[in-house]
Design a protein around this motif. Structure first.
Motif, mmCIF file in Angstrom:
data_model
loop_
_atom_site.group_PDB
_atom_site.id
_atom_site.type_symbol
_atom_site.label_atom_id
_atom_site.label_comp_id
_atom_site.label_asym_id
_atom_site.label_seq_id
_atom_site.Cartn_x
_atom_site.Cartn_y
_atom_site.Cartn_z
ATOM 1 N N ARG A 181 72.638 79.592 102.127
ATOM 2 C CA ARG A 181 71.585 79.498 103.136
ATOM 3 C C ARG A 181 72.104 79.848 104.530
ATOM 4 N N PRO B 266 74.664 82.585 106.762
ATOM 5 C CA PRO B 266 75.344 83.881 106.618
ATOM 6 C C PRO B 266 76.856 83.744 106.762
ATOM 7 N N ARG C 175 64.722 99.088 109.452
ATOM 8 C CA ARG C 175 64.987 98.516 108.137
ATOM 9 C C ARG C 175 63.724 97.861 107.620
ATOM 10 N N ARG D 200 62.377 91.540 100.748
ATOM 11 C CA ARG D 200 62.262 90.122 100.379
ATOM 12 C C ARG D 200 62.528 89.293 101.613
ATOM 13 N N ALA D 201 61.868 88.160 101.646
ATOM 14 C CA ALA D 201 62.138 87.258 102.765
ATOM 15 C C ALA D 201 61.961 85.835 102.287
ATOM 16 N N GLU D 202 62.749 84.954 102.839
ATOM 17 C CA GLU D 202 62.559 83.551 102.538
ATOM 18 C C GLU D 202 62.633 82.764 103.831
ATOM 19 N N ARG E 211 65.657 84.359 105.871
ATOM 20 C CA ARG E 211 66.626 85.205 105.178
ATOM 21 C C ARG E 211 65.844 86.406 104.699
ATOM 22 N N VAL E 212 66.288 87.604 105.012
ATOM 23 C CA VAL E 212 65.547 88.772 104.528
ATOM 24 C C VAL E 212 66.498 89.735 103.828
ATOM 25 N N GLU E 213 65.950 90.474 102.891
ATOM 26 C CA GLU E 213 66.718 91.533 102.252
ATOM 27 C C GLU E 213 66.002 92.833 102.538
ATOM 28 N N ASP F 207 67.772 98.573 101.314
ATOM 29 C CA ASP F 207 69.076 99.045 100.826
ATOM 30 C C ASP F 207 69.954 97.893 100.345
ATOM 31 N N GLY F 208 69.378 96.731 100.184
ATOM 32 C CA GLY F 208 70.123 95.644 99.570
ATOM 33 C C GLY F 208 70.935 94.817 100.544
ATOM 34 N N GLN F 209 70.766 95.045 101.831
ATOM 35 C CA GLN F 209 71.513 94.244 102.801
ATOM 36 C C GLN F 209 70.707 92.998 103.145
ATOM 37 N N ARG F 210 71.450 91.926 103.387
ATOM 38 C CA ARG F 210 70.780 90.662 103.651
ATOM 39 C C ARG F 210 71.098 90.175 105.065
ATOM 40 N N LEU G 195 74.698 87.899 109.234
ATOM 41 C CA LEU G 195 74.755 88.870 108.147
ATOM 42 C C LEU G 195 75.262 88.152 106.909
ATOM 43 N N PHE G 196 74.453 88.190 105.869
ATOM 44 C CA PHE G 196 74.877 87.576 104.612
ATOM 45 C C PHE G 196 75.793 88.523 103.857
#
Lengths: 491, 273
Positions: A397, A399, A431, A435-437, A458-460, A463-466, A489-490
């Motif tokens: 939860r 980064p 970007r 997904r987002a939480e 938290r978003v993705e 291109d798969g970056q979180r 940055l996760f």
């Protein structure tokens, strides 16, 4: 030989220029300190006049004091023109008090100063004797007798006191001393009596050292000043070995080391090394000092050479005998400690960091970087005190990386007013959020700062970056167009 | 007579002299085999118990896992991908101190380490010692200091771009120092092109998107290519990090792309080996 005019130093006092200091020739011509400069000019012509510079005087006195550190570690300023050297237990190193007094006078005079010195049991007695009967060495408990014949000025009285004493018909310190002290105290104040008692050696006022007195020290004097790096290193090594023997005997280790280099021409250079663990290994000491020397921005300048090198353990601590054990964990801890010391010496203690958890929800304040030297988190190895934000089995939860400052982003309009944005622009790159939480609402601590409440997401991206974004302030409550920031940055 | 007897015996196969000659030859051939073996292993770090990554395919290609006391390069494309190097560091450090050397600019550009983030991934922030240096050159010299201490678990060295100081000689030096002390070095390269180096393994990592139906998305997921491996085969893996057990695992089935085994690496990168 060209004629040189008598020299006076002028100073402004009460809106008038007065003679602040003067040389021997102008004194012979009848000028005196505190004389209006106009009078002095009228009396002596030509007269060369230099305005006084108190700051430079103070700096010069400091540097002389530094230089005098070679005689004793306890040197204090007797501003504006004096120094106290506490030679308790040091005189025998120089062949007794008389020889030491002569040596101090000779060495300082060799640098071009006029020097008056005296040795006495209390600071004020020495101060008075140096001015009115210099070269006196007062035998123990002989202060009262030694200062008795001195004029009243030796008491450093202010004008009022001086007048009062004169009115009373007192002419010497001895005469004053014979009066009842209670009487003097009544008439001139308790402070005067205290000064008098110190002057007479009946009371003592401890000197305040200019710098902390080292717990232990080792020093090496050179008849021929040393110049080369090798010679300096060799002397440091032998000093370190000597110091480490003393430390060993006392069961102590150095936490703060200072190498002091006394240049033959009076300049003094100091190098300080801090260690995380009490240290007594000579080779480690030497390595730390050499590293510090190498890292100096302007390298050690030996000039005409150093005639005295001293190594001080400014701070020595008891070492636990267990630290020299064969326990492998303890050994590892110690080795890591030395490594951290070495890195701290090279890059600065604040650049070698460990982290300490803070009891706060504000993400940027929750983990504080502290100098690793001072906080051995490796020592108290127990259950982790870093609280997890995630539930067991959940993804992280927080980064892995936090930007040093959260960067403002241009956020696309969210689907729901208080939801995450559909896309955002950060560092000139758009970007799309896949997904987002969230939101995870973090309110500012009102007792500490007046920031807005943040909603974290938290978003993705496609291109798969979180990423970790937050909206600064609540929608509608803090305006219809809240700002968005990217903070982390996760992995 | 004695002499004659001896000469007669020396002609026979089992005479002591003949035997010693054969033994000598055999010794020699053993020595040669030993030399041959050591020549084949020239430049490779000494064998140490590998650290399993937890991803079965990757572990089998690596011969059991990440080899300690060696230099491992991670070329990360994208911010999230750099986490792969950190996770390798967590694994390699074990219970020992984990040193992270980060020049100031890298911290500004890619973000500074957050101890809470490390804890969330299953690492222990108390193991972490961060060395912030002014320049990349300082980072390299700090690294050589740290590699001298065998009690260090792992070193993560973050270097952006292609600094002149990081040439083949330097990487060879790092790798030798690592082999001597047994400290694993993870060299994290961002915004960098591959160059020749002495690294044992080289990884090309990008972050992979989470699965569409994954409710619990957010565990680090990497598209990792092992593009160089001096002691074994290569591979391309989809690796997920299990924060609970602090180990990699296979991504759940239905992942974005089936990871082809032994897929030839990016030609440009493979050439730079």
């Amino acid at each position: 030989m060209p004629f040189k005019a008598p020299l006076v130093i002028s100073r402004k006092a009460n809106n008038a220029l007065i003679v602040h200091a003067l040389d021997a020739r102008s004194a012979r011509l009848g000028l005196y300190q505190g004389q209006p400069l106009a009078n002095a000019r009228a009396m002596v012509q030509p007269l060369s006049i230099i305005p006084s510079d108190e700051k430079a005087d103070a700096a010069l006195l400091e540097s002389i004091a530094d230089w005098c550190d070679r005689f004793t570690p306890l040197v204090t300023l007797d501003a504006p023109y004096g120094l106290y050297l506490d030679i308790t237990g040091a005189a025998h190193l120089f062949g007794g008090e008389a020889a030491m007094l002569a040596l101090v006078r000779e060495k300082i005079a060799a640098q071009g100063f006029v020097v008056r010195a005296a040795i006495a049991g209390t600071s004020l007695a020495a101060h008075a004797l140096a001015r009115f009967a210099h070269n006196t060495i007062v035998p123990p408990r002989g202060e009262a007798a030694a200062v008795a014949p001195l004029p009243l000025a030796a008491l450093d009285p202010d004008d009022k006191t001086l007048r009062a004493l004169r009115h009373a018909g007192l002419k010497t310190v001895g005469a004053v001393a014979q009066r009842q002290h209670s009487e003097l105290s009544e008439r001139l104040g308790a402070g005067f009596v205290t000064r008098l008692r110190i002057l007479l050696g009946a009371e003592e006022k401890p000197l305040e050292p200019r710098r902390p007195l080292p717990d232990l020290m080792a020093e090496q004097r050179f008849a021929e000043p040393i110049l080369t790096e090798d010679a300096i290193a060799a002397s440091l090594l032998s000093l370190a070995q000597h110091l480490s023997e003393i430390l060993e005997r006392q069961g102590r280790g150095a936490r703060l080391l200072e190498a002091v280099f006394f240049r033959a021409d009076g300049k003094v250079e100091r190098i300080t090394v801090k260690t995380g663990e009490p240290l007594r290994d000579a080779s480690v000491m030497l390595r730390l000092l050499r590293q510090k020397l190498d890292a100096l921005a302007d390298p050690l300048d030996p000039g005409f050479g150093f005639d005295l090198v001293r190594l001080e353990a400014v701070l020595a601590e008891e070492t636990n005998p267990a630290t020299i054990s064969f326990d492998s964990h303890e050994n590892a801890r110690q080795q890591i400690g030395f490594l951290i010391d070495r890195l701290s010496v090279r890059f600065g203690a604040h650049r070698v960091q460990r982290f300490v958890a803070q009891d706060t929800h504000i993400p940027e304040a929750a983990g504080v970087a502290v100098p690793a030297q001072d906080h051995d988190t490796y020592a108290n190895w127990g259950p982790s005190n870093w609280p997890l934000k995630r539930l067991p089995g959940d993804p992280p939860r927080r980064p892995l990386r936090l930007l040093e400052r959260a960067e403002e982003i241009e956020a696309g309009f969210p689907i729901a007013p208080d939801g995450p944005p559909k896309f955002f622009v950060w560092r000139q790159c758009r970007r799309d959020v896949v997904r987002a939480e969230g939101p995870e609402r973090i309110a500012m601590e009102w007792w500490r700062s007046a920031g807005l409440t943040r909603d974290y997401f938290r978003v993705e991206t496609s291109d798969g970056q979180r990423f970790w974004l937050y909206r600064d302030g609540l929608f509608r409550q803090n305006g219809l167009h809240p700002r968005w920031y990217l903070q982390g940055l996760f992995a | 007579m004695q002499f004659e007897n001896d000469s007669q015996q020396s002609g026979r196969l089992d005479s002591p002299r003949r035997r010693s000659m054969i033994e000598h030859n055999m010794n020699n051939s053993a020595k040669i085999a030993e030399l041959r073996h050591s020549l084949a292993r020239y430049g490779l770090p000494p064998d140490r118990q590998p650290i399993p990554l937890g991803h079965p395919q990757a572990d089998s290609v690596l011969g059991g896992g990440l080899r300690p006391g060696a230099l491992h390069e991670v070329f990360a494309s994208g911010w999230s991908a750099s986490g792969f190097a950190v996770l390798l560091g967590i694994l390699a450090a074990g219970a020992k101190p984990f040193f992270w050397v980060q020049p100031d600019f890298e911290a500004l550009e890619y973000g500074a380490v957050s101890p809470h983030g490390l804890a969330e991934l299953g690492g222990d922030p108390r193991q972490l010692i961060l060395v912030r240096t002014r320049k990349g050159d300082d980072a390299l010299s700090a690294a050589s200091d740290i590699l001298g201490c065998p009690h260090v678990g792992a070193l993560l060295l973050e270097i952006r771009g292609q600094p002149k100081a990081l040439d083949l000689v330097t990487s060879r030096r790092l790798s030798l120092a690592a082999a001597t002390s047994g400290v694993s070095v993870i060299l994290l390269r961002q915004s960098a092109a591959c160059e020749p180096s002495a690294a044992l393994t080289r990884w090309q990592v990008a972050s992979a998107p989470s699965r569409d139906d994954d409710e619990d998305w957010g565990n680090p997921l990497f598209d990792a290519r092992l593009v160089r491996h001096r002691a074994g085969g290569l591979g391309h893996f989809l690796m997920q990090w299990d924060s609970e057990n602090a180990v990699f695992c296979e991504a759940h089935s239905g992942a974005v792309a089936a990871a082809p085994f032994h897929r030839p690496a990016d030609p440009q990168i493979a050439r730079a080996v």
